[in-house]
Design a protein around this motif. Structure first.
Motif, short mmCIF file in Angstrom:
data_model
loop_
_atom_site.label_atom_id
_atom_site.label_comp_id
_atom_site.label_asym_id
_atom_site.label_seq_id
_atom_site.Cartn_x
_atom_site.Cartn_y
_atom_site.Cartn_z
N CYS A 1 0.84 -1.20 0.00
CA CYS A 1 0.00 0.00 0.00
C CYS A 1 0.87 1.25 0.00
O CYS A 1 0.71 2.14 -0.85
CB CYS A 1 -0.92 -0.01 1.22
N ILE A 2 1.82 1.33 0.93
CA ILE A 2 2.70 2.49 1.01
C ILE A 2 3.55 2.60 -0.25
O ILE A 2 3.75 3.70 -0.80
CB ILE A 2 3.60 2.40 2.26
N THR A 3 4.06 1.46 -0.73
CA THR A 3 4.89 1.46 -1.93
C THR A 3 4.12 2.01 -3.12
O THR A 3 4.67 2.78 -3.93
CB THR A 3 5.39 0.04 -2.24
N ARG A 4 2.85 1.64 -3.23
CA ARG A 4 2.02 2.14 -4.33
C ARG A 4 1.91 3.66 -4.28
O ARG A 4 2.06 4.34 -5.31
CB ARG A 4 0.63 1.51 -4.26
N TYR A 5 1.67 4.21 -3.10
CA TYR A 5 1.57 5.66 -2.96
C TYR A 5 2.90 6.34 -3.28
O TYR A 5 2.95 7.32 -4.03
CB TYR A 5 1.12 6.03 -1.55
N LEU A 6 3.97 5.85 -2.68
CA LEU A 6 5.27 6.48 -2.87
C LEU A 6 5.73 6.40 -4.32
O LEU A 6 6.32 7.35 -4.85
CB LEU A 6 6.31 5.83 -1.96
N LEU A 7 5.44 5.28 -4.98
CA LEU A 7 5.80 5.13 -6.39
C LEU A 7 5.01 6.13 -7.25
O LEU A 7 5.58 6.77 -8.15
CB LEU A 7 5.53 3.70 -6.85
N SER A 8 3.73 6.26 -6.98
CA SER A 8 2.89 7.20 -7.73
C SER A 8 3.35 8.64 -7.51
O SER A 8 3.39 9.45 -8.45
CB SER A 8 1.43 7.06 -7.31
#
Length: 316
Positions: A32-39
């Protein structure tokens, strides 16, 4: 100019490096956090491309290219504002996600998931495009040379027609007023919750660690709050100048994009734009400072080309 060029290359490479590292998924962060940070990293990279490279410095290197045709210039400015809004509102939804994860045990399992993050990113992207589609139509040619519309200039009607006045008000409220207020509010509530929870937990443990080992729950909270406050706090500090400029324009006769660089407001406005651009390249350094596994991944990626070069040199 060489210093500026080096800065652009450096920040561009830093954002690309962050994207590669986050795509590898070895930073010990949840999906979840990775998805946000990547975006957020992708949105920041787009800001760097559309605002800094294709808008701010194109005249220095490509003064008479097709990039200065009015339709292309208008499209670039539209994509610039789309990428800015994406970057800003992704910071907001990430802050809200961490607020739910830290402050609401009941909602965390349902909301803080990779699927919810994907939906949130898609909604933010769609709304950013929808909100800024009208930006394409607020510009007119600065000059017409050989029947070709050249460069972009804000139409005079933009400051007088009620529909454009309403659009400017709506755009100011959506970015940066609401994000600024929401981030400050969510951070305050999150910090308050963590401080109170840590006091209760420390009291239950008698204020001491067990077996000389630190409390893992409190350590995780500290890591979460460090990452959260670093990202959203950096955003707030770097956007505060342009935020004040937006508010000033709404309540005074001051206008944006004046050519008088001796005017205090113009100096503040241009400084705000510079700091706003800077906010698109700070997250990589925040990750490196606050996340040890991110630093390790960064070292590994940087070392690989050097090791490959050394191996080929020794082989020859």
């Amino acid at each position: 100019m060489p210093v500026l060029t080096f800065h652009i290359y450096f920040t561009f490479a830093a954002n690309l490096l962050a994207i590669v590292i986050l795509c590898r998924g070895n930073c010990g962060l949840s999906t979840c956090i990775t998805r946000y940070l990547l975006s957020m990293a992708v949105a920041d990279l787009m800001v760097l491309i559309f605002e800094v490279i294709l808008y701010e410095i194109k005249d220095s290197y490509l003064p008479y290219s097709f990039l200065n045709y009015t339709p292309v210039c208008s499209l670039n400015l539209t994509l610039l504002f789309v990428s800015l809004d994406c970057s800003v509102w992704l910071t907001v939804v990430f802050t809200f996600d961490r607020f739910i994860a830290i402050c609401s045990q009941k909602l965390r399992a349902k909301y803080c998931t990779e699927k919810t993050a994907a939906v949130a990113v898609a909604v933010v992207s769609f709304c950013s495009v929808l909100e800024n589609a009208a930006v394409y139509f607020i510009y007119e040619p600065r000059a017409i040379i050989d029947k070709i519309p050249w460069s972009c200039f804000v139409k005079s009607s933009f400051y007088t027609l009620p529909i454009w006045t309403a659009f400017l008000w709506l755009d100011t409220i959506l970015t940066p007023f609401m994000p600024f207020v929401l981030i400050v509010l969510l951070n305050a509530l999150t910090i308050r919750h963590i401080v109170l929870a840590n006091r209760v937990r420390s009291g239950l443990r008698g204020g001491k660690s067990v077996g000389n080992d630190p409390d893992p729950e409190m350590a995780n909270r500290k890591k979460s709050i460090t990452l959260l406050i670093s990202i959203s706090g950096s955003f707030s500090l770097l956007w505060v100048v342009i935020f004040v400029c937006f508010v000033t324009v709404q309540f005074t006769d001051t206008q944006f994009l004046r050519a008088d660089y001796n005017d205090p407001f113009t100096i503040a406005e241009q400084s705000g734009y510079m700091l706003r651009c800077l906010s698109s390249c700070t997250n990589t350094f925040i990750y490196a400072v606050s996340q040890s596994k991110f630093r390790n991944e960064m070292k590994t990626i940087i070392k690989r080309p050097l090791e490959l070069f050394t191996h080929m040199k020794n082989k020859n």
